[in-house]
Scaffold this active site. Structure first.
Site, mmCIF file in Angstrom:
data_model
loop_
_atom_site.group_PDB
_atom_site.id
_atom_site.type_symbol
_atom_site.label_atom_id
_atom_site.label_comp_id
_atom_site.label_asym_id
_atom_site.label_seq_id
_atom_site.Cartn_x
_atom_site.Cartn_y
_atom_site.Cartn_z
ATOM 1 C CE LYS A 1 -3.741 1.989 2.510
ATOM 2 N NZ LYS A 1 -4.709 1.872 3.835
ATOM 3 C CB SER B 1 -8.029 3.474 2.969
ATOM 4 O OG SER B 1 -7.309 2.932 3.861
ATOM 5 C CB SER C 1 -7.949 0.585 5.846
ATOM 6 O OG SER C 1 -8.708 1.742 5.705
#
Lengths: 484, 479
Positions: free
Chosen positions: A77, A152, A176
């Site tokens: 990420k 996210s 997330s």
């Protein structure tokens, strides 16, 4: 090759049936072919990946691989700092920002031989549940391109689901990792707060931020967790407890395990298909020898509201450093300092980030602090007490991961309905307890549904063990999306 | 009207590395050469507490008789300024390291106890460099070398009653820190900084008047002058029937007045909240006791002891306790040469001729070690050399780092005590000084002194003055 879990891939390397370079090339080719549509990656580190893969090749040729992750092609990420590789947090504010250092988790995976394929898309500064708030592009759900992958950490989740990476790392502040794992049909693990160093994770809500793995199956999640967990002198909140060999402890099953099913996780307005699927999964666990009892976590309804006081408060502080002075965006032409910073922040942050900064600034303001932040911390204590009490009776809590399956792009324009998506995820972040989402079936439309296990602090082993038992007893992991 | 002053003092702690990262704290290095992602406030970095800074804080807290809290906590203080890379400062707010201490000060021979409300740790900010003046600069640069340097902030109670007392407080405070090795107390380098809260109230009143905060006082002189100015300014305003405005004023040392800061410069809502990146700091009792056991005697206690134990005048004791190194030097020399006042004279007049009483480093590394000073004093005591020659020997020891005895031996500086030899010299001097002899006979005793001088001159100062006196008297009485 792009559809197999890491442990099978590296096993194939060991048997010389494949090589890290071959696997890396296959993933890179698939990224080149599919990611234009999927939008899972913000940066693809092709040259670096091939160099790392070649190094891994040499180790396998010499019969000296570094371990079970050597040559594993992964996606990280874009909130995790990678030395020499752009780290944007999905924000214009950090567009082109190249960190001079690696996050501890990145350094550890690199040391374990992992190959970084690139950086995964995300909601800006990890604020969102759909990856629609990325400043650069949305990520699509590989099961249905009209739908969101969750967020996210939508980029890494979608990449792992679509075979654009063998595994990866995400972050979980309010669901997330686990919510996108559920939406994309992969395994997502949020470890105990402090189990994994946060050094190099660009902070959103410091007391809530967790780093954890995305994986094709539970075994890979166990392997990845072991590689990244453990004490770090650079993170004062990191725990020093020894790291067990999680993968070695998966086998015993759930025979005799006491599972708690919380009433508060089956709420009005919840998707009936999701509820039915989760209840069926619980029956499977019962069939495997677990005992299941209803429990109550009464503070649950307040957890989400409390989260939206604490997380924005910490975010308003953590994001104060983006002022155009030192790195990242600086809007040109300002007359003075105040104008430079104001305009940089006005242009650099998206609407959701601004909303949370304002919310957080407000709740920390003099005169409001006690009413909001102080009170939220008290509720947080109550949420923790609920779990403490429950864990006096049960070994693990089993619950739905989300109230619904992946929604359509643009479907949740109202921030509050978006926030509600994380209602079952947030308590584990508030309490810091380890939790996993494992695929437990599909909706009639063919969209994945996630089953959540929440464990006692530092008891990732039990969480993984239960998820593994369920996974091995069910066929879900064999089903893969076909995005193109 | 009665003056009420409270001081907030920031002292840089003498640690090798910064408060929350491993960067060095060296002063004066090239801009941004002593920085890392942590003290530059890069995305993703985390602070880690410097244990040595906590130890120094506890050391100071114990010296001020503060209560060291069993647990303390760091907090974030927010405001935007480019010298602060995170736009928040990690400091302590509701749960400081230590509270409720005091410091004795002396003004005009009277001593007073000044309360210390709290003592906490925090990180320093960086430094802005403007091209030209702040008003006209086209660009400003930031140097983060100082960013993250450990500071100890100490807030006094509003117990000070004059600018003079405030200056005395700051001096006494500084002396304790320097003595304990907690800070070097250097105001020019910014290692010691001081802000003051000043108000006036009718004598006898228990309520506090409206306070004004004074900043930018960069020397002891500034503190005294700024506070004197501010007290006068407030007194005149009140006498004229005006009301004091609660504000922050800056001392302008060049112009000699305080001016109000623009309200924009200080109207902050700091939005304090507990620093989530650091766990609360628990201070182990055993650790506190260990630090307490390692505390040296404080300057005040040592000063008193020097007067009682060694019979020194208070003036001597005051000077000899200016620093730990000097006090230790004195005591080491006295152990070898147990005549305290003699040692004190030599330390004050000779050792401190070229180095400062608080220059710990220079005192510790002086080639004239306490043992060598004692060795020199022994040579005077047993008549080997005169006091005058001893001063020369001291200089030679300072430059060469040899024992007094070695220098005296090599350079033939021993006093001439051979009476026959001295008698011959005296005879020669008398033979060419008939006038002086006549003067002496007529009762001018000063003439004898001139003759002694001539003998000393003829022997290059090495003659034993006692023997010369006696022989000369004998010879003169026979003429």
């Amino acid at each position: 090759m792009t559809g197999t879990p890491i442990h099978e891939l590296t096993e194939a390397y060991r048997r010389s049936e494949s090589t890290p370079t071959a696997a890396t090339e296959a993933f890179l080719a698939r990224i080149a072919r599919l990611d234009g549509e999927l939008g899972a990656y913000l940066t693809v580190t092709r040259e670096q990946a091939l160099r790392a893969a070649a190094d891994a090749d040499a180790r396998y040729r010499a019969g000296k691989p570094l371990g079970p992750l050597d040559g594993a092609p992964l996606v990280y990420k874009d909130v995790l700092c990678t030395r020499g590789v752009t780290t944007t947090c999905g924000s214009r504010m950090l567009e082109g920002f190249v960190p001079p250092y690696d996050a501890t988790v990145i350094a550890r995976l690199t040391a374990a031989g992992a190959v970084m394929l690139g950086k995964g898309n995300m909601d800006e500064f990890a604020m969102g549940s759909s990856t629609e708030h990325s400043a650069f592009k949305p990520t699509r759900n590989p099961w249905d391109l009209t739908r969101v992958p969750g967020g996210s950490s939508g980029g890494p989740a979608a990449a792992v689901a679509a075979g654009l990476a063998a595994g990866g790392l995400g972050t979980d502040t309010g669901g997330s990792i686990r919510q996108p794992a559920a939406f994309c049909g992969v395994v997502g693990l949020k470890p105990t707060y402090g189990r994994v160093s946060r050094y190099g994770l660009v902070a959103f809500g410091s007391s809530l931020d967790h780093i954890g793995p995305f994986a094709r199956d539970v075994t890979d999640a166990a392997l990845l967790l072991r590689a990244i967990a453990g004490a770090d002198p650079r993170d004062a909140t990191c725990l020093t407890a020894p790291v067990p060999d999680y993968a070695a402890a998966l086998a015993p099953g759930v025979q005799g395990l006491r599972l708690g099913l919380p009433d508060e996780y089956f709420i009005e307005g919840m998707d009936a298909e999701v509820e039915r699927t989760v209840r069926t999964a619980v029956d499977v666990l019962r069939g495997l020898g677990a005992t299941v009892e209803r429990i109550s976590l009464p503070a649950t309804p307040h957890a989400l509201a409390t989260y939206y006081v604490i997380a924005p408060a910490e975010a308003s502080s953590n994001l104060a450093r983006y002022d155009g002075v030192k790195y990242g965006l600086r809007v040109a032409g300002a007359k003075d300092l105040v104008e430079m910073s104001s305009r940089t922040r006005a242009v650099g942050f998206g609407a959701e980030v601004k909303r949370r900064i304002m919310l957080g600034t407000y709740v920390l303001s003099s005169g409001y602090y006690e009413a909001y932040y102080g009170r939220a911390q008290k509720v947080r204590t109550l949420v923790r007490r609920d779990f403490d009490a429950a864990f006096g009776r049960v070994d693990l809590i089993v619950a739905p991961m989300t109230p619904n399956v992946a929604f359509k792009h643009g479907e949740k324009e109202d921030p509050l309905s978006m926030y509600l998506n994380d209602v079952f995820a947030v308590p584990a972040d508030m309490t810091g307890l380890p939790a996993i989402s494992v695929p437990c079936g599909f909706s009639a439309e063919g969209l994945p549904i996630g089953l959540q296990f929440i464990g006692k602090a530092l008891d990732e082993a039990s969480v993984l063990r239960a998820a593994y038992a369920y996974e091995q007893a069910t066929p879900w992991r064999a089903r893969r999306p076909s995005p193109a | 009207m009665e003056t009420v002053i409270g001081l907030e003092v920031h002292a840089q702690l003498l640690t090798r590395s910064k408060m929350f990262c491993g960067c060095p704290t060296t002063f004066g290095a090239p801009p941004n050469s002593q920085t890392c992602p942590v003290c530059q406030g890069m995305p993703g970095v985390l602070p880690v507490v410097n244990r040595r800074a906590v130890e120094l804080g506890i050391r100071a807290a114990l010296a001020f008789d503060c209560r060291v809290n069993a647990a303390c906590r760091f907090a974030r203080k927010h405001y935007y300024y480019p010298d602060m890379p995170k736009n928040y400062q990690i400091t302590q707010y509701e749960e400081p390291l230590a509270e409720d201490g005091h410091l004795e000060i002396e003004v005009d021979g009277a001593s007073r106890t000044i309360g210390i409300q709290r003592l906490h740790l925090e990180e320093d900010v960086g430094k802005l460099l403007h091209e030209g003046t702040l008003e006209t600069a086209q660009a400003s640069l930031v140097d983060y070398n100082r960013s993250g340097v450990p500071l100890m902030e100490t807030v006094s109670r509003p117990d000070l009653r004059s600018a003079e007392e405030a200056a005395a407080y700051l001096k006494a405070f500084r002396a304790v820190l320097v003595f304990l090795g907690v800070s070097n107390g250097n105001m020019e380098e910014g290692s010691l900084r001081c802000d003051a809260n000043v108000s006036l109230r009718p004598r006898g009143s228990r309520e506090l008047g409206t306070k004004v905060e004074i900043k930018n006082m960069n020397s002891f002189r500034s503190v005294k002058q700024a506070l004197e100015f501010e007290v006068r300014r407030q007194a005149e305003a009140l006498a004229a029937g005006e009301r004091i405005v609660q504000e922050t004023r800056l001392w302008d040392a060049d112009r000699g007045y305080t001016r109000a800061m623009r309200s924009k410069e200080y109207a902050h809502d700091y939005r304090y909240f507990p620093e989530p990146d650091l766990v609360p700091l628990t201070i182990d009792r055993a650790w506190i006791e260990e630090i307490r056991a390692g505390l040296p005697e404080l300057p005040r206690q040592r000063r008193a002891r020097f007067v009682t134990q060694y019979g020194l005048p208070p003036y001597d004791a005051e000077i000899l306790t200016q620093s730990r190194a000097l006090a230790e030097y004195f005591e080491a020399a006295v152990r070898e040469f147990p005549q305290p006042k003699v040692v004190s004279n030599w330390v004050m007049s000779e050792l401190l001729r070229e180095l400062g009483a608080d220059d710990e480093q220079a005192i510790r590394s002086s080639p004239v070690t306490p043992a060598r000073l004692a060795g020199l004093l022994v040579l005077i005591e047993d008549g080997t050399i005169s006091g005058k020659i001893a001063k020369e020997v001291f200089e030679k020891m300072r430059r060469g780092g040899e024992d007094a005895r070695a220098i005296v031996g090599r350079e033939g500086l021993t006093q001439v005590a051979d009476e026959a030899a001295l008698g011959r010299v005296i005879d020669q001097v008398l033979a060419r000084s008939p006038r002086a002899i006549e003067d002496y006979k007529r009762g001018k005793t000063a003439a004898a002194k001139a003759l002694v001088g001539q003998v000393m001159k003829a022997t290059g100062g090495k003659a034993n003055p006692g023997i010369v006196n006696r022989l000369l008297e004998e010879k003169l009485s026979k003429i």
